[in-house]
Design a protein around this motif. Structure first.
Motif, PDB file in Angstrom:
ATOM      1  N   SER A   1       0.827  -1.214   0.000  1.00  0.00           N
ATOM      2  CA  SER A   1       0.000   0.000   0.000  1.00  0.00           C
ATOM      3  C   SER A   1       0.860   1.262   0.000  1.00  0.00           C
ATOM      4  O   SER A   1       0.512   2.257  -0.636  1.00  0.00           O
TER       5      SER A   1
ATOM      6  N   HIS B   1       0.881   3.855  -3.147  1.00  0.00           N
ATOM      7  CA  HIS B   1       0.649   5.277  -2.877  1.00  0.00           C
ATOM      8  C   HIS B   1       1.794   6.131  -3.432  1.00  0.00           C
ATOM      9  O   HIS B   1       1.551   7.180  -4.054  1.00  0.00           O
TER      10      HIS B   1
ATOM     11  N   ASN C   1       1.491   6.234  -7.225  1.00  0.00           N
ATOM     12  CA  ASN C   1       0.317   7.020  -7.609  1.00  0.00           C
ATOM     13  C   ASN C   1       0.579   8.516  -7.452  1.00  0.00           C
ATOM     14  O   ASN C   1       0.247   9.322  -8.332  1.00  0.00           O
TER      15      ASN C   1
ATOM     16  N   SER D   1      -6.804   0.672   2.125  1.00  0.00           N
ATOM     17  CA  SER D   1      -5.937   1.826   2.308  1.00  0.00           C
ATOM     18  C   SER D   1      -6.716   2.981   2.932  1.00  0.00           C
ATOM     19  O   SER D   1      -7.822   3.305   2.498  1.00  0.00           O
TER      20      SER D   1
ATOM     21  N   ASN E   1      -5.767   6.050   2.731  1.00  0.00           N
ATOM     22  CA  ASN E   1      -5.705   7.163   1.786  1.00  0.00           C
ATOM     23  C   ASN E   1      -6.803   7.092   0.731  1.00  0.00           C
ATOM     24  O   ASN E   1      -7.320   8.119   0.289  1.00  0.00           O
ATOM     25  N   TYR E   2      -7.181   5.867   0.330  1.00  0.00           N
ATOM     26  CA  TYR E   2      -8.108   5.698  -0.792  1.00  0.00           C
ATOM     27  C   TYR E   2      -9.415   5.023  -0.394  1.00  0.00           C
ATOM     28  O   TYR E   2     -10.308   4.893  -1.224  1.00  0.00           O
ATOM     29  N   ASN E   3      -9.507   4.577   0.845  1.00  0.00           N
ATOM     30  CA  ASN E   3     -10.672   3.823   1.333  1.00  0.00           C
ATOM     31  C   ASN E   3     -11.015   2.681   0.378  1.00  0.00           C
ATOM     32  O   ASN E   3     -12.175   2.411   0.071  1.00  0.00           O
ATOM     33  N   SER E   4      -9.977   2.006  -0.093  1.00  0.00           N
ATOM     34  CA  SER E   4     -10.161   0.931  -1.069  1.00  0.00           C
ATOM     35  C   SER E   4      -8.953   0.004  -1.006  1.00  0.00           C
ATOM     36  O   SER E   4      -7.887   0.376  -0.512  1.00  0.00           O
TER      37      SER E   4
ATOM     38  N   ILE F   1      -5.856   0.705  -5.976  1.00  0.00           N
ATOM     39  CA  ILE F   1      -5.453   2.029  -6.458  1.00  0.00           C
ATOM     40  C   ILE F   1      -5.368   1.916  -7.967  1.00  0.00           C
ATOM     41  O   ILE F   1      -4.639   1.073  -8.494  1.00  0.00           O
TER      42      ILE F   1
ATOM     43  N   ARG G   1      -4.740   4.174 -11.273  1.00  0.00           N
ATOM     44  CA  ARG G   1      -4.422   5.380 -12.051  1.00  0.00           C
ATOM     45  C   ARG G   1      -4.185   5.016 -13.516  1.00  0.00           C
ATOM     46  O   ARG G   1      -4.316   5.850 -14.400  1.00  0.00           O
TER      47      ARG G   1
END
Length: 451
Positions: free
Chosen positions: A129, A133, A136, A150, A152-155, A158, A160
Motif C-alpha cells: 500500500s 501510494h 500514484n 488503504s 488514503n483511498y478507502n479501497s 489504487i 491510475r
C-alpha cells in the motif's frame, strides 16, 4: 487467455480482501461482475454500492443468468473456499468454463505490465500500500492490488492506469509463483502456512523459487540477513538501502535513507513501529529503482496514512488509546508489542487476541504464548477456524495455559465489550485475522460512551 475477450467475471469468495480488489478492477474495466460469499461484511457492502451483485447463499440458482455463457465468462475462486462449495463444484464439473484461482488471474493481469511484487510472511500489505501510494502520487500509471483497505483511498485497489502493477506476492498455496515481476522484494521468511508446506525448509525453498521468477533484467530486494541474494535493505546497518538518524518527533518518524547513489534526508513517516519503518524503507527503495523523483517521493511518503486493521487508531486520547491490528503470527504480535511500548512507555496495555486457524495455533503455540505474555493483560477469544475443521486438543484454553502471565482470561464474543470495560488498561489492543475486525466499531462505540 486474453482477458479483453471476457465480458463477465464471477467470483466465488468475492468478499475476500484479494478477491474484492480484483472485483473492483474488473468493474472499473467495464466488465459485468458478480459473486458469492458466505458472510455479508463492510467489503461486500462496498462492492454492492458499486453495483456489483453479491449473494450469501451457496446455490447455483443464485448465479445471475449472464454468467452462464461460458464463452464470455471467467470464474475466479479462492483456495479459502471449501472444495464442497456447490457453486465451485458446478463450474468444475462444466469443463467449458474458464475457472482460475485468484493468483492465476493476478498473473494474467500483470504479465504484460511492469510489475512490482512484494513477498514475505509479514509486511506485504503495508509495504504494497505504501508502494502503490508512492507511485500514484508520482503520477505513474499504476494499478495496485492491496491486501487491506488503504486509509488514503478507502479501497483495496489504487487505479491510475494499467501500464504498471503493484501486487502482493502471496506465499500461501505457492500463489506467488504465478508472477514474473520486474522489481520484487522479500520482507521476511518466518515459518508460516505449515499446513501447506509441512516444514519451514519447504517454505524457504519456495521463496527461493520466487526469487528466480524475477525477470532476467529485473531487481530483487531482500531484507538484510535473509538467505537469498539481492539488493539489501535494513535499519541502521550497511545495506544497499538503509535508514539512519532515526528520530521520533510528535509521534512521527524522521529519518535519512542512504541509497547506493545518494542520501535522502529528513524523510517523514507517520506509522509507528520499526517494522513499519522497514516497510516504508523497502517501498521507497523500489520506487527509487523504478525511477520516481526523490522530492515527490518524500512528499508522498509523508502523506501516507496507513491500512485499516494495521495498527489502526480508533481512540487516541490522553486517558485511553484503542488500536486494532491484523496481527495473527507471533512475530507480528511481537512487532505490535514493541511499537506500543515505543509509543506508550509505562502505560498499562490489554491485548485481546483471536487466534486464526487451528493449524497455526498448534504449530506456533509456544511462540504465541511467549509473545502474548509480554502484555500487562491478556484476553483470548476462541480460535477462528476460517477454512479448517477443529484439531483435537487445539484450543484457546490450551494456549492460555501456556501463557506465563497472572492477568489472563478466556472471553467469548458475547462478553467481549463488558470484559474490555472491566480492564483498567490505558491502551487496548484487538489483534487477529478472523472476524474480530467486525467487532471494532462496537468496541469503539462502547468505549467512547465511557469517555
Amino acid at each position: 487467455m486474453n482477458l479483453d475477450n471476457i465480458d463477465n467475471v464471477y467470483f466465488i469468495g468475492i468478499g475476500g480482501i484479494g478477491m474484492s480488489a480484483l472485483a473492483r478492477y474488473f468493474h472499473a474495466k467495464k466488465k459485468r461482475v458478480a459473486g458469492y460469499d458466505k458472510t455479508q461484511t463492510d467489503i461486500t457492502d462496498s462492492l454492492e454500492a458499486l453495483g456489483i451483485r453479491v449473494h450469501f447463499e451457496d446455490s447455483v440458482a443464485n448465479i445471475p443468468e449472464p454468467f452462464f455463457n461460458y464463452n464470455t465468462t471467467l470464474v475466479v475462486y479462492t483456495p479459502a473456499v471449501p472444495k464442497s462449495n456447490m457453486e465451485l463444484v458446478y463450474f468444475k464439473n462444466e469443463p467449458s468454463y474458464t475457472l482460475l484461482k485468484r493468483a492465476e488471474v493476478l498473473g494474467l493481469i500483470t504479465e504484460n505490465t511492469f510489475c512490482l511484487a512484494v513477498a514475505g510472511t509479514h509486511g506485504k500489505t503495508t509495504t504494497t500500500s505504501i508502494l502503490g501510494h508512492l507511485l500514484n502520487e508520482c503520477e505513474v500509471p499504476v494499478s495496485a492490488f492491496l491486501g487491506g483497505i488503504s486509509e488514503n483511498y478507502n479501497s483495496n485497489l489504487i487505479l491510475r492506469g494499467t501500464e504498471v502493477t503493484v501486487v502482493e506476492a502471496d506465499e500461501f498455496d505457492r500463489s506467488f509463483l504465478t508472477l514474473s515481476p520486474d522489481i520484487a522484494c522479500i520482507t521476511s521468511m518466518d515459518a508460516d502456512h505449515l499446513d501447506i508446506y509441512g516444514n519451514a525448509e519447504e517454505l524457504i525453498k519456495s521463496f527461493g523459487d520466487f526469487s528466480r521468477k524475477v525477470k532476467d533484467n529485473g531487481k530483487l530486494f531482500v531484507r538484510n540477513g535473509l538467505p537469498i541474494k539481492g539488493l539489501t535493505y535494513g535499519i541502521e546497518d550497511q545495506s544497499d538501502y538503509s535508514a539512519h538518524n532515526i528520530k521520533i518527533e510528535n509521534g512521527v518518524y524522521v529519518f535519512d535513507v542512504k541509497t547506493p547513489k545518494t542520501t535522502l534526508e529528513n524523510l517523514q513517516f507517520n506509522l509507528p513501529g520499526r517494522h513499519n519503518l522497514s516497510n516504508a524503507l523497502i517501498a521507497l527503495a523500489m520506487a527509487v529503482e523504478y525511477g520516481c523523483p526523490h522530492q515527490q517521493l518524500a512528499k508522498a511518503l509523508a502523506s501516507y496514512k496507513g491500512v485499516k486493521r494495521r495498527f489502526s487508531y480508533h481512540i487516541k486520547t490522553e486517558k485511553l488509546v484503542y488500536i486494532d491490528d491484523y496481527a495473527h503470527h507471533p512475530e507480528e504480535i511481537n512487532a505490535v508489542y514493541h511499537a506500543v511500548r515505543e509509543m506508550y512507555p509505562g502505560k498499562k496495555v490489554l491485548v485481546v487476541f483471536q487466534p486464526h486457524l487451528y493449524s497455526r495455533t498448534r504449530d506456533f503455540v509456544d511462540d504465541f504464548a511467549k509473545s502474548l505474555a509480554q502484555f500487562d493483560e491478556v484476553a483470548l477469544m476462541d480460535i477462528y477456524p476460517a477454512r479448517e475443521l477443529p484439531i483435537e486438543g487445539v484450543s484457546s484454553e490450551w494456549l492460555l495455559g501456556k501463557i506465563e502471565n497472572n492477568h489472563k482470561q478466556l472471553i467469548t464474543k458475547k462478553d467481549l465489550i463488558s470484559k474490555i470495560k472491566e480492564s483498567q488498561a490505558q491502551v487496548i489492543l484487538t489483534l487477529g485475522a478472523g472476524d474480530i475486525g467486525e467487532e471494532v466499531k462496537h468496541i469503539k462505540k462502547a468505549l467512547q460512551g465511557e469517555n
